[in-house]
Design a protein around this motif. Structure first.
Motif, mmCIF file in Angstrom:
data_model
loop_
_atom_site.group_PDB
_atom_site.id
_atom_site.type_symbol
_atom_site.label_atom_id
_atom_site.label_comp_id
_atom_site.label_asym_id
_atom_site.label_seq_id
_atom_site.Cartn_x
_atom_site.Cartn_y
_atom_site.Cartn_z
ATOM 1 N N GLU A 235 -126.688 41.975 90.740
ATOM 2 C CA GLU A 235 -126.387 43.409 90.730
ATOM 3 C C GLU A 235 -125.042 43.603 90.046
ATOM 4 N N GLN A 236 -124.956 44.565 89.135
ATOM 5 C CA GLN A 236 -123.657 44.865 88.528
ATOM 6 C C GLN A 236 -122.681 45.331 89.600
ATOM 7 N N ALA A 237 -121.431 44.927 89.463
ATOM 8 C CA ALA A 237 -120.369 45.389 90.357
ATOM 9 C C ALA A 237 -119.059 45.227 89.607
ATOM 10 N N HIS A 238 -118.006 45.815 90.136
ATOM 11 C CA HIS A 238 -116.683 45.678 89.520
ATOM 12 C C HIS A 238 -116.155 44.293 89.851
ATOM 13 N N THR A 239 -115.762 43.541 88.819
ATOM 14 C CA THR A 239 -115.302 42.162 89.042
ATOM 15 C C THR A 239 -114.058 42.092 89.920
ATOM 16 N N ALA A 242 -115.029 44.790 93.899
ATOM 17 C CA ALA A 242 -116.165 44.530 94.796
ATOM 18 C C ALA A 242 -115.812 43.398 95.768
ATOM 19 N N VAL A 288 -117.329 43.312 84.609
ATOM 20 C CA VAL A 288 -118.572 43.614 85.322
ATOM 21 C C VAL A 288 -119.203 42.311 85.830
#
Lengths: 426, 426
Positions: A235-239, A242, A288
Motif C-alpha cells: 500500500e502506498q504511504a508516506h515514507t 507513516a 512513497v
C-alpha cells in the motif's frame, strides 16, 4: 594474434576465423571490451548485414524468416533437408563478445570449410559426400532482454511460440518486435528451411571445463528450472510519517524474497542455483512506500529432487514473508522444465569426432537455456561447449582463449560434416 | 455534503470552500478517488490555470516567479512586505487529493475572507487593520517525484537551491524543469514578493491527532532525518550458470540493505522511521545478475540520540552486507537535518487563535518535510495540521473529514489576519 610467416591450410582457416571474430566484435562494442547488441537494435542490424555479406560472398543464399531468424543456405543436395547450425548474435546490455556470437561465426566458418571439402570431394573423391544440406542460422532474440521471452526466434521456428504473439511483443519504449524487424528490413515471408538435425556451439558460461582442463564439452542434458514472476502487493504511504507498524511495504516484501532465494541456494550448496535478475518498483518515488514490486525469480538444479525441495522451501518462505512484511505475494506466471536429455546418439557422434580430432572432451550439462534446447525437441541435436575463463558470462569481461575458439570451430566442422553425410540417418 | 435551506455567512463560506475543493480534485483525478498531478504535467498546469482564474476573479494579482511558484498577491498596504500563505498542488503519482492541495486552497479562501474583512473594516471600523499584505502561494514541485529534489520551489525562493541548477534538472524522459515550465507558460522573470511571515496548513500524514481527538495541530518542530543515496556495486553474471559462490549480486546486497533498514526501525519501535522508496536495478534483465543498484534510504526520528544510534547501526550493517553479499556499497550523497523548531512566538500566536476560535489543539511535530520547513529559516513561520483519517498519506485512500477541513480554513484565516495585523511585529 601473431601471424607466423608460413601457415598451414588449417592455420590460415583459423587465422581467418579469428580475424572475422575481431571484426564482428566491433559491432556495438563497449568501452570495456564487451558488446551491447540487444535484439533488433541498430548494432544488431549492422552485424547481421555484415554476416549476410560474409555468407553471400561464399555463395550462401541469405534469407530471413517470418520472425527474423537469419539463414545462410548451402544447398548441395537439391531438395534434401538441412543440418541447421548456429546460435545467436544478439546480446544482453553490456555483455561479453563471445556468448552466442561465437557460435554463429563458428557455424559460418564450419559451413565454409565443409563447402570447400565438398568441392574437393566432388573433384578428387576425398571427404564425405553429403546427403543433407547445411543451413547457418543466426537466431533472433535469444537473450530476451529487450523483448521477452528469451529464445524467441527458435521458439517460433519450433512451433512453441505463436508467430503473432512474438511479433506483438513490445519493448519498454512501446516498439513491437514486428516494427523493429521491419525497420531493419529483416522480416521475411518464409518459414525457414526443413531441418533434419541441429548443431550449436557455445561458451560454457561456467568454470567446470576450465577446472578440468577440457577443450570440448559434450552437452548431454540441461538442468531443470522453475521460473516465477512474483508481484508483491503493498500500500502506498508516506515514507517518513507513516507509522512502521501500519506499513505494507511491497519493496520490503520483495527484498525479503530476494534474500530468501539466496538462502535457499545456500541450503543446497553447489546443487541449486537461484536468482532474481529483474525487479521493478512502483511508484519508485523517494517519499512513497512502494505499493507494487514485480520480480522474476528462478531456481535451477541438475537434481530434480533437490529442485523440488528448494521449490517447497521457497513457497514456505513466500507465505512467511507475506506475514512478516504485511504484503500479499501473487505468483503471476511460472514456467518450468525438467532435466531433459539431448539425443544420446548425437552425444556419441560428437564424442567420436572429438576423439578423432584428438580434442580433450567430457560430457557436461547446460545450466543456461540455448536455442538448441528448443531445437532438440524438434530434431536430433548436438550441443557443444568450449571453456570460458573463470566462467564469466553476461559480463564485458567474458573471455575464451583463441586456441579453444579455433578447436571449437574444428570440432563443429567435423560434427556438421558427419551429420550432413548421414551418419545419424536411419 | 448536504446544504441546509438557510445558511449563516460562515456556512456559506465553508460550502463555497468545499465546492471549490471538489472542483480542484477533478484535475488529474484517478479512478480510485485520488489524483496524479506530478509537477508541471498537463494536470498540474490545468489546476494552476484554474487557481489563477479563482484568484483573479477576487482581484488578486496572479504572477509566476523564475522557478514557477504561482503567486496571488493582495496588496492592501502599498509597498509593505507580505504574509506568505500556501502549500503545493502537485502530487505524487496515484496520490491522495488532500496533501498540499488542501493547504493551497485553504490559503486562497483564507485570503478571500481576509480581503472581505478588510473591506468591512475600511467601511465600518470593525476587524483588524492590516500593516502587511497577503500573498497566496502554490509552491512548485514540492513532491520531487518527477523532478528531484523535493521542495524545489521553496528551496529556490529561500536561496537554498540555485535557480540554474533547479531549472536544469531533468525528468526520466530528459525534459528539464525549465522546458516543462515554459511549455505551460508558467515561468516568470520575477523573484517573488518580499516575505515578512509565512503560514502553511497541511493534513497531518500521521494518526496522532485523530487518536487524541485534536482538530488543530500546532507544529513546533520537525523530526531529524538522515537521507542517503547508496549505490551497490556488483558484477554482471549469468543468473543460471554462474556458481553461487562466484557471484557479486548487487540486487542481493541492496535487498539486504532494505531488510536491514526495517530491522533498525524495529530496534527503536515508534522512535525511528526508516524507508527505501526508490530502487533501480541495472541491467534489470531476467538472465543477468545485476551489477548496479541505486537506492534512496532514510532514517528519521524526533530523538536525535536515537537517530545517531540508528545511523551507527546502519553503517555497521552496510559493512557486514558488503562482506555477506560480496558487493561494494558506495554512499553517494547524503543530506541530513536536526530537529529544528518553528519560531515559538508563532506557535504561541496560533495557540491563542485556536483557543479564541474554540478549536481543540495541541503541539505536534512534523515528520514529513514541508515548504514551511524551508520558509521558517527565512521568516517566522506558523505550520498547522488538520487530522488525517488513519494517517493514510501518499495514497489514493487519503481522507480528511469536511468538518476538519473547514475548521482548518477558519484557523488559517485567523492566523494570517493576526500576522498581517502586525501581532508578531517588533
Amino acid at each position: 594474434m601473431t601471424t607466423p610467416a608460413i601457415l598451414s591450410g588449417a592455420d590460415v582457416s583459423d587465422a581467418c576465423f579469428l580475424a572475422d571474430f575481431q571484426t564482428m566484435s566491433s559491432f556495438g562494442a563497449t568501452g570495456r571490451g564487451g558488446v551491447d547488441r540487444q535484439a533488433a537494435t541498430t548494432a544488431d542490424g549492422e552485424q547481421r548485414r555484415w554476416l549476410a555479406s560474409l555468407l553471400a560472398a561464399r555463395g550462401f543464399d541469405v534469407r530471413y524468416d517470418r520472425i527474423g531468424n537469419q539463414w545462410g543456405l548451402l544447398e548441395a543436395v537439391p531438395g534434401a533437408p538441412y543440418v541447421v547450425v548456429g546460435s545467436h548474435m544478439d546480446s544482453q546490455p553490456t555483455a561479453g563478445k563471445f556468448d552466442g556470437a561465437y557460435g554463429v561465426l563458428a557455424a559460418a566458418h564450419a559451413a565454409f570449410r565443409i563447402a570447400e571439402r565438398w568441392k574437393v570431394c566432388a573433384g578428387r573423391g576425398t571427404g564425405r559426400p553429403p546427403v543433407l544440406n547445411v543451413a547457418v542460422v543466426n537466431w533472433f532474440n535469444e537473450e530476451g532482454s529487450r523483448f521477452k521471452p528469451s529464445m524467441m526466434g527458435s521458439s517460433v521456428y519450433t512451433g512453441k511460440l505463436a508467430l503473432e504473439d512474438a511479433l506483438a511483443v513490445q519493448d519498454a519504449a512501446g516498439v513491437s518486435v514486428g516494427e523493429a524487424l521491419d525497420a531493419l528490413g529483416m522480416r521475411g515471408d518464409w518459414d525457414g528451411p526443413d531441418a533434419a538435425f541441429c548443431a550449436e556451439i557455445h561458451v560454457e558460461q561456467g568454470r567446470s571445463m576450465e577446472r578440468d582442463g577440457i577443450t570440448i564439452g559434450l552437452v548431454h542434458s540441461n538442468w531443470a528450472a522453475n521460473k516465477y514472476e512474483f508481484v508483491v502487493h503493498g500500500e502506498q504511504a508516506h515514507t517518513g510519517s507513516a507509522v512502521i507498524a501500519d506499513r505494507h511495504d511491497a519493496l520490503l516484501g520483495a527484498s525479503m524474497l530476494v534474500v530468501a532465494a539466496r538462502e535457499i541456494a545456500d541450503a543446497f550448496p553447489g546443487v541449486v542455483h537461484t536468482s532474481v535478475g529483474q525487479l521493478s518498483v512502483y511508484p519508485n518515488s523517494p517519499v512513497v512506500v512502494p505499493s507494487r514490486v514485480e520480480l522474476l525469480l528462478d531456481l535451477r538444479s541438475a537434481d530434480e529432487y533437490a529442485l523440488a525441495a528448494a521449490d517447497a522451501l521457497l513457497h514456505e518462505r513466500v507465505a512467511s514473508i507475506e506475514t512478516a512484511a504485511s504484503v500479499r505475494i501473487e505468483r503471476r506466471t511460472s514456467h518450468s522444465w525438467p532435466v531433459m536429455p539431448y539425443q544420446p546418439e548425437g552425444v556419441e557422434l560428437a564424442a567420436k569426432a572429438a576423439a578423432d580430432l584428438g580434442l580433450v572432451h567430457k560430457p557436461v550439462m547446460t545450466i543456461a537455456g540455448h536455442d538448441s534446447t528448443n531445437m532438440k525437441d524438434l530434431v536430433p541435436t548436438v550441443m557443444l561447449f568450449v571453456p570460458s575463463v573463470e566462467g564469466i558470462s553476461h559480463n564485458e569481461a567474458e573471455y575464451t582463449k583463441d586456441e579453444d575458439l579455433v578447436a571449437g570451430v574444428a570440432m563443429l566442422t567435423e560434427v556438421v560434416e558427419r551429420l550432413a553425410a548421414g551418419d545419424l540417418e536411419g
